[in-house]
Design a protein around this motif. Structure first.
Motif, PDB file in Angstrom:
ATOM      1  N   LEU A 309       0.817  -1.210   0.000  1.00 34.55           N
ATOM      2  CA  LEU A 309       0.000   0.000   0.000  1.00 34.55           C
ATOM      3  C   LEU A 309       0.854   1.265   0.000  1.00 34.55           C
ATOM      4  N   ASP A 310       2.040   1.192   0.602  1.00 36.41           N
ATOM      5  CA  ASP A 310       2.908   2.357   0.657  1.00 36.41           C
ATOM      6  C   ASP A 310       3.381   2.785  -0.733  1.00 36.41           C
ATOM      7  N   ARG A 311       3.198   1.930  -1.743  1.00 32.59           N
ATOM      8  CA  ARG A 311       3.635   2.271  -3.104  1.00 32.59           C
ATOM      9  C   ARG A 311       2.517   2.847  -3.962  1.00 32.59           C
ATOM     10  N   VAL A 312       1.337   3.038  -3.382  1.00 34.33           N
ATOM     11  CA  VAL A 312       0.226   3.583  -4.173  1.00 34.33           C
ATOM     12  C   VAL A 312       0.569   4.973  -4.706  1.00 34.33           C
ATOM     13  N   ALA A 313       1.196   5.807  -3.896  1.00 32.62           N
ATOM     14  CA  ALA A 313       1.573   7.142  -4.365  1.00 32.62           C
ATOM     15  C   ALA A 313       2.555   7.044  -5.527  1.00 32.62           C
ATOM     16  N   ASP A 314       3.489   6.092  -5.473  1.00 35.25           N
ATOM     17  CA  ASP A 314       4.426   5.903  -6.586  1.00 35.25           C
ATOM     18  C   ASP A 314       3.689   5.460  -7.847  1.00 35.25           C
ATOM     19  N   ALA A 315       2.675   4.621  -7.668  1.00 34.22           N
ATOM     20  CA  ALA A 315       1.869   4.183  -8.817  1.00 34.22           C
ATOM     21  C   ALA A 315       1.146   5.376  -9.438  1.00 34.22           C
ATOM     22  N   HIS A 316       0.644   6.285  -8.612  1.00 31.52           N
ATOM     23  CA  HIS A 316      -0.014   7.493  -9.119  1.00 31.52           C
ATOM     24  C   HIS A 316       0.987   8.384  -9.856  1.00 31.52           C
ATOM     25  N   ARG A 317       2.188   8.480  -9.340  1.00 28.28           N
ATOM     26  CA  ARG A 317       3.204   9.303 -10.011  1.00 28.28           C
ATOM     27  C   ARG A 317       3.517   8.751 -11.398  1.00 28.28           C
ATOM     28  N   LEU A 318       3.637   7.444 -11.503  1.00 31.03           N
ATOM     29  CA  LEU A 318       3.889   6.851 -12.815  1.00 31.03           C
ATOM     30  C   LEU A 318       2.733   7.144 -13.759  1.00 31.03           C
ATOM     31  N   MET A 319       1.507   6.996 -13.283  1.00 28.68           N
ATOM     32  CA  MET A 319       0.347   7.229 -14.140  1.00 28.68           C
ATOM     33  C   MET A 319       0.343   8.657 -14.681  1.00 28.68           C
ATOM     34  N   GLU A 320       0.755   9.613 -13.852  1.00 23.30           N
ATOM     35  CA  GLU A 320       0.694  11.007 -14.275  1.00 23.30           C
ATOM     36  C   GLU A 320       1.807  11.386 -15.235  1.00 23.30           C
ATOM     37  N   THR A 321       2.800  10.514 -15.436  1.00 24.76           N
ATOM     38  CA  THR A 321       3.801  10.770 -16.465  1.00 24.76           C
ATOM     39  C   THR A 321       3.268  10.467 -17.861  1.00 24.76           C
ATOM     40  N   ASN A 322       2.201   9.647 -17.943  1.00 22.36           N
ATOM     41  CA  ASN A 322       1.634   9.197 -19.223  1.00 22.36           C
ATOM     42  C   ASN A 322       2.620   8.370 -20.036  1.00 22.36           C
ATOM     43  N   ARG A 323       3.637   7.817 -19.385  1.00 22.29           N
ATOM     44  CA  ARG A 323       4.608   6.992 -20.109  1.00 22.29           C
ATOM     45  C   ARG A 323       4.173   5.537 -20.201  1.00 22.29           C
ATOM     46  N   GLN A 324       3.287   5.119 -19.309  1.00 20.72           N
ATOM     47  CA  GLN A 324       2.934   3.704 -19.243  1.00 20.72           C
ATOM     48  C   GLN A 324       2.035   3.304 -20.387  1.00 20.72           C
ATOM     49  N   LEU A 325       2.070   2.030 -20.707  1.00 17.83           N
ATOM     50  CA  LEU A 325       1.160   1.474 -21.708  1.00 17.83           C
ATOM     51  C   LEU A 325       0.437   0.310 -21.050  1.00 17.83           C
ATOM     52  N   GLY A 326      -0.830   0.522 -20.724  1.00 23.06           N
ATOM     53  CA  GLY A 326      -1.616  -0.499 -20.036  1.00 23.06           C
ATOM     54  C   GLY A 326      -1.930  -0.101 -18.615  1.00 23.06           C
ATOM     55  N   LYS A 327      -2.170  -1.083 -17.783  1.00 22.01           N
ATOM     56  CA  LYS A 327      -2.688  -0.895 -16.434  1.00 22.01           C
ATOM     57  C   LYS A 327      -1.573  -0.966 -15.389  1.00 22.01           C
ATOM     58  N   ILE A 328      -1.656  -0.102 -14.389  1.00 25.19           N
ATOM     59  CA  ILE A 328      -0.751  -0.136 -13.244  1.00 25.19           C
ATOM     60  C   ILE A 328      -1.453  -0.857 -12.105  1.00 25.19           C
ATOM     61  N   VAL A 329      -0.758  -1.804 -11.465  1.00 24.35           N
ATOM     62  CA  VAL A 329      -1.331  -2.619 -10.404  1.00 24.35           C
ATOM     63  C   VAL A 329      -0.444  -2.543  -9.169  1.00 24.35           C
ATOM     64  N   VAL A 330      -1.072  -2.558  -8.003  1.00 32.53           N
ATOM     65  CA  VAL A 330      -0.363  -2.637  -6.731  1.00 32.53           C
ATOM     66  C   VAL A 330      -0.791  -3.923  -6.035  1.00 32.53           C
TER      67      VAL A 330
END
Length: 332
Positions: A309-330
């Motif tokens: 759960l402590d990595r949820v903020a990191d997952a949000h940061r990745l999403m806001e870069t728009n670099r990912q392709l597909g779904k981010i999962v924690v």
């Protein structure tokens, strides 16, 4: 099985970026009538949650102490009175049709109304399940239930590298349609073709309507599936065949959407919770998703997996870069 008095969950007390997210102990009661308590194994991250956290979603969080999260997969721990369709030990996932400020599922254990819980498809792991419901229910509900996408139709899919976008490519293929993906830059072109796009249009350097006309032999697309809105919405209408249909399911561009004058055409604004929240539609989505995951025609694209759960903020940061392709999962 007894429940403890608290569990850990992701909360936020003010609007802002990923830095406002906190992992805290919250009260946890036993399930009441019609409720299901399940232990979370994986959660899916969605653009809607970033908008909600920033105060830009279509409804506002109640602060301080708002919950967060639409998607989670796990195992039933306990059920309340009157719940007969689930039992302890059943693998389940959240069917996102709730106010996640109240019922947000980004936590170790979550309590939901039974109407917001569905069985995980047999043999499907938690990570895949956490990445599946919202993306595929949106793609299926928008393309099939709303637009009536038919075999042979050309469909333009904007934001095609997102979780919903990659799901829409697969749903279109499963329907026998021809998916045309759009992306701003050329860096994702090859991967989108690998993921099922028949054609890719780079909107930063190519004319959308002109490219669709070229691909379709001048006829235009029968359907457009849009996550963006804004002034660019008119170009999607320009790309449609006469009598075509656009489904607008997101508003990444908050400026007013402009309509094309390429009439006649049909424009739908799409609210996934209103479509798949109905019992019959939820049953159809569950059946469609289960069969697609089992036969391999539907396969969630996982961009990256974080643990804890402590990595949820990191997952949000990745999403806001728009670099990912597909779904981010924690995972938990």
């Amino acid at each position: 099985m007894t429940t403890s008095a608290v569990t850990r969950a992701v909360l936020f007390h003010e609007l802002g970026g990923p830095e406002v997210l906190r992992v805290e102990d919250v009260p946890l009661r036993a399930p009441g009538p019609g409720e299901v308590l399940f232990q979370v194994e994986a959660i899916g991250i969605n653009r809607a949650e970033a908008l909600f956290r920033a105060g830009a979603y279509y409804y506002q969080p109640t602060l301080p102490g708002s919950r967060l999260g639409y998607e989670a997969a796990g195992v039933v721990e306990a059920v309340g009175e009157g719940v007969t369709e689930f039992a302890p030990g059943d693998p389940v996932m959240a069917a996102a049709d709730f106010d996640f400020g109240v019922h947000g599922v980004h936590g170790e254990r979550v309590l939901l109304p039974r109407e917001s819980v569905v069985r995980r498809p047999e043999g499907v792991d938690a990570v895949t399940s956490a990445a599946a419901w919202l993306t595929y229910s949106t793609a299926y509900g928008g393309l099939v239930e709303t637009a009536g996408l038919a075999p042979g139709d050309h469909v333009v899919i904007t934001g095609a590298s997102s979780g919903v976008g990659t799901a829409a490519l697969q749903v279109a293929r499963r329907q026998g349609a021809v998916p045309i993906a759009t992306t701003r830059g050329a860096d994702k072109r090859r991967r989108l073709l690998e993921l099922g796009a028949a054609h890719v249009i780079t909107t930063d350097s190519e004319d959308l309507a002109g490219e669709v006309a070229r691909i379709t032999g001048g006829k235009g697309a029968q359907v457009a599936f849009d996550a963006i809105g804004g002034p660019g919405f008119a170009a999607l209408g320009d790309a449609l065949a006469p009598g075509g249909t656009t489904v607008l399911y997101g508003w990444l561009d908050h400026r007013p959407a402009q309509l094309s004058m390429n009439w006649p055409q049909t424009v739908h604004t799409y609210d996934n919770s209103k479509i798949v929240g109905a019992p019959d539609a939820r049953r159809r989505v569950s059946a469609y998703l289960g069969s697609g995951l089992r036969d391999g025609t539907l396969a969630p694209v996982i961009a990256e997996t974080f643990h804890g759960l402590d990595r949820v903020a990191d997952a949000h940061r990745l999403m806001e870069t728009n670099r990912q392709l597909g779904k981010i999962v924690v995972t938990l």
